[in-house]
Every structure is written in structure tokens, then in C-alpha cells.
Design a protein around this motif. Structure first.
Motif, mmCIF file in Angstrom:
data_model
loop_
_atom_site.group_PDB
_atom_site.id
_atom_site.type_symbol
_atom_site.label_atom_id
_atom_site.label_comp_id
_atom_site.label_asym_id
_atom_site.label_seq_id
_atom_site.Cartn_x
_atom_site.Cartn_y
_atom_site.Cartn_z
ATOM 1 N N GLY A 1 -2.674 -8.171 13.729
ATOM 2 C CA GLY A 1 -3.256 -7.433 12.615
ATOM 3 C C GLY A 1 -2.236 -6.892 11.650
ATOM 4 O O GLY A 1 -2.466 -5.882 10.989
ATOM 5 N N LEU A 2 -1.084 -7.537 11.541
ATOM 6 C CA LEU A 2 -0.058 -7.118 10.586
ATOM 7 C C LEU A 2 -0.148 -7.977 9.339
ATOM 8 O O LEU A 2 -0.425 -9.169 9.409
ATOM 9 C CB LEU A 2 1.332 -7.258 11.208
ATOM 10 C CG LEU A 2 1.609 -6.438 12.458
ATOM 11 C CD1 LEU A 2 3.010 -6.725 12.966
ATOM 12 C CD2 LEU A 2 1.442 -4.962 12.189
ATOM 13 N N VAL A 3 0.101 -7.374 8.195
ATOM 14 C CA VAL A 3 0.093 -8.102 6.931
ATOM 15 C C VAL A 3 1.341 -7.688 6.145
ATOM 16 O O VAL A 3 1.726 -6.520 6.136
ATOM 17 C CB VAL A 3 -1.198 -7.835 6.115
ATOM 18 C CG1 VAL A 3 -1.306 -6.389 5.697
ATOM 19 C CG2 VAL A 3 -1.274 -8.741 4.906
ATOM 20 N N ALA A 4 1.981 -8.682 5.521
ATOM 21 C CA ALA A 4 3.164 -8.411 4.702
ATOM 22 C C ALA A 4 2.716 -7.952 3.326
ATOM 23 O O ALA A 4 1.795 -8.506 2.734
ATOM 24 C CB ALA A 4 4.022 -9.659 4.583
ATOM 25 N N VAL A 5 3.391 -6.927 2.821
ATOM 26 C CA VAL A 5 3.099 -6.397 1.493
ATOM 27 C C VAL A 5 4.409 -6.336 0.726
ATOM 28 O O VAL A 5 5.405 -5.819 1.218
ATOM 29 C CB VAL A 5 2.470 -4.986 1.579
ATOM 30 C CG1 VAL A 5 2.206 -4.428 0.194
ATOM 31 C CG2 VAL A 5 1.202 -5.020 2.391
ATOM 32 N N ARG A 6 4.377 -6.880 -0.477
ATOM 33 C CA ARG A 6 5.560 -6.840 -1.346
ATOM 34 C C ARG A 6 5.335 -5.783 -2.423
ATOM 35 O O ARG A 6 4.303 -5.775 -3.078
ATOM 36 C CB ARG A 6 5.809 -8.191 -1.968
ATOM 37 C CG ARG A 6 6.136 -9.250 -0.942
ATOM 38 C CD ARG A 6 6.438 -10.585 -1.618
ATOM 39 N NE ARG A 6 6.532 -11.649 -0.653
ATOM 40 C CZ ARG A 6 7.610 -11.915 0.069
ATOM 41 N NH1 ARG A 6 8.677 -11.189 -0.065
ATOM 42 N NH2 ARG A 6 7.611 -12.908 0.938
ATOM 43 N N LEU A 7 6.322 -4.920 -2.587
ATOM 44 C CA LEU A 7 6.258 -3.847 -3.572
ATOM 45 C C LEU A 7 7.401 -4.019 -4.554
ATOM 46 O O LEU A 7 8.499 -4.430 -4.171
ATOM 47 C CB LEU A 7 6.396 -2.483 -2.897
ATOM 48 C CG LEU A 7 5.457 -2.147 -1.748
ATOM 49 C CD1 LEU A 7 5.904 -0.860 -1.081
ATOM 50 C CD2 LEU A 7 4.052 -2.017 -2.261
ATOM 51 N N ALA A 8 7.156 -3.679 -5.814
ATOM 52 C CA ALA A 8 8.213 -3.621 -6.822
ATOM 53 C C ALA A 8 8.145 -2.240 -7.460
ATOM 54 O O ALA A 8 7.084 -1.808 -7.920
ATOM 55 C CB ALA A 8 8.041 -4.707 -7.869
ATOM 56 N N VAL A 9 9.262 -1.536 -7.458
ATOM 57 C CA VAL A 9 9.312 -0.152 -7.920
ATOM 58 C C VAL A 9 10.445 -0.014 -8.930
ATOM 59 O O VAL A 9 11.541 -0.544 -8.719
ATOM 60 C CB VAL A 9 9.552 0.805 -6.721
ATOM 61 C CG1 VAL A 9 9.566 2.244 -7.173
ATOM 62 C CG2 VAL A 9 8.524 0.587 -5.645
ATOM 63 N N LEU A 10 10.191 0.714 -10.022
ATOM 64 C CA LEU A 10 11.207 1.007 -11.030
ATOM 65 C C LEU A 10 11.539 2.489 -10.979
ATOM 66 O O LEU A 10 10.631 3.319 -10.858
ATOM 67 C CB LEU A 10 10.699 0.677 -12.436
ATOM 68 C CG LEU A 10 10.644 -0.780 -12.832
ATOM 69 C CD1 LEU A 10 9.942 -0.925 -14.167
ATOM 70 C CD2 LEU A 10 12.037 -1.349 -12.926
ATOM 71 N N GLY A 11 12.824 2.822 -11.076
ATOM 72 C CA GLY A 11 13.204 4.227 -11.120
ATOM 73 C C GLY A 11 14.614 4.463 -10.644
ATOM 74 O O GLY A 11 15.396 3.544 -10.428
#
Length: 177
Positions: free
Chosen positions: A123-133
Motif C-alpha cells: 500500500g505504498l505509493v511514490a509521490v514526487r514534489l517540487a518546491v520553490l523557496g
């Protein structure tokens, strides 16, 4: 005096002893002195390298002390007590949830993309995040992300400078149920 004159003046037996003595001396040098000399050269070169390394370490002592002091000033991150699963219905709201973690820190979330093909049997899912700062605020974001209960691990963090500022890309795994 030339070799021919020495040969004429000395008896053959003396010449033979001199030749045998020269051979013994040459053999002794070849067997004992030359290898020790080469080993001495190797050890001298190794000693010079170790001295250079020692000098670099001596120069780094103030930096190490500063890092140790900075480490004591960092907030302590406590481990999560229980692993919660993100309800399947909440996966669609994942962008709003992550934005809720980033917005108070004045970071801009530019991408939240769960990868449906990455779902595992656990039940694991990969999530890609992009963050600016800024980097200090991003560090605080990572600490807040670490306290987010469905998070199981952060696989990678990559940074680069874009036209809008410093951008961070995070790949993490969430527990979904």
C-alpha cells in the motif's frame, strides 16, 4: 694505472679473490641494500602523504568544531509513534495537504504528482514534489514532512537553481489504505 698494468703486477690468485669479493659485495648490495633503499623511498613518500593529510585535518579542526556547535543548536526530530495510512479518497487532495505543509513556511509548491504505477502490495505509493523557496525554509518543510504520519520514507532530494529561484525535487513514499 690501467687495468692491464694492474693485471700484470698482481698475481692471478689475488685477481680472482678481488673478482670474487666484488661479486659477493655486488650480490650483498643487490639482495639487501637495494630493496631496503626502495622500501625506504616508498615509506618516505607515504610519510609525506600522511603529513599532508594531517595538516589538512589540523586546518579543518575549526570547521568541525563549528559544525558540532551547529548540530547542538538544531531542533530534535522525534520519531513517529504510529504509522497512519492516508485514506484512498484523500489522494486527490494530496496537493492541498502538501500545500498546507509548505504555505506556512512561505514555500511555493509547484508539483505534487502521485505515481499510480508505483503502488506496492504493502500500500505504498511514490509521490514526487517540487518546491520553490529558501533552503532554511525547505529544511523546515522536510521536518514537517517527516512528522506527516502517512510518510514512510524520503527516497531522494535534488536541488537546482531555476529561473524562479532554488527548486527542490523530493521523491517520497506514502502509505495509502
Amino acid at each position: 694505472m690501467t687495468f692491464a698494468e694492474i693485471k700484470r703486477r698482481l698475481p692471478p690468485r689475488t685477481l680472482a679473490f678481488l673478482a670474487v669479493g666484488a661479486l659477493v659485495a655486488g650480490g650483498f648490495m643487490a639482495m639487501f641494500i637495494v630493496p631496503d633503499y626502495r622500501q625506504c623511498q616508498v615509506l618516505t613518500a607515504e610519510n609525506a602523504g600522511l603529513r599532508a593529510t594531517l595538516e589538512v585535518r589540523r586546518q579543518m579542526v575549526p570547521v568541525v568544531e563549528t559544525l558540532k556547535k551547529a548540530r547542538t543548536d538544531l531542533p530534535e526530530v522525534t520519531a513517529m509513534t504510529g504509522q497512519e495510512r492516508l485514506p484512498l479518497a484523500e489522494v486527490g487532495r494530496l496537493a492541498a495537504i502538501m500545500d498546507g505543509l509548505a504555505a506556512p513556511l512561505r514555500l511555493r509548491l509547484t508539483q505534487v504528482s502521485p505515481d499510480p504505477s508505483s503502488v506496492t502490495r504493502d500500500g505504498l505509493v511514490a509521490v514526487r514534489l517540487a518546491v520553490l523557496g529558501e533552503s532554511d525554509r525547505f529544511r523546515e518543510f522536510l521536518l514537517a514532512l517527516g512528522r506527516y504520519a502517512p510518510l514512510t520514507k524520503v527516497e531522494s532530494v535534488v536541488t537546482h537553481v531555476g529561473r524562479d529561484g532554488r527548486e527542490y525535487r523530493v521523491k517520497c513514499w506514502l502509505s495509502v489504505g
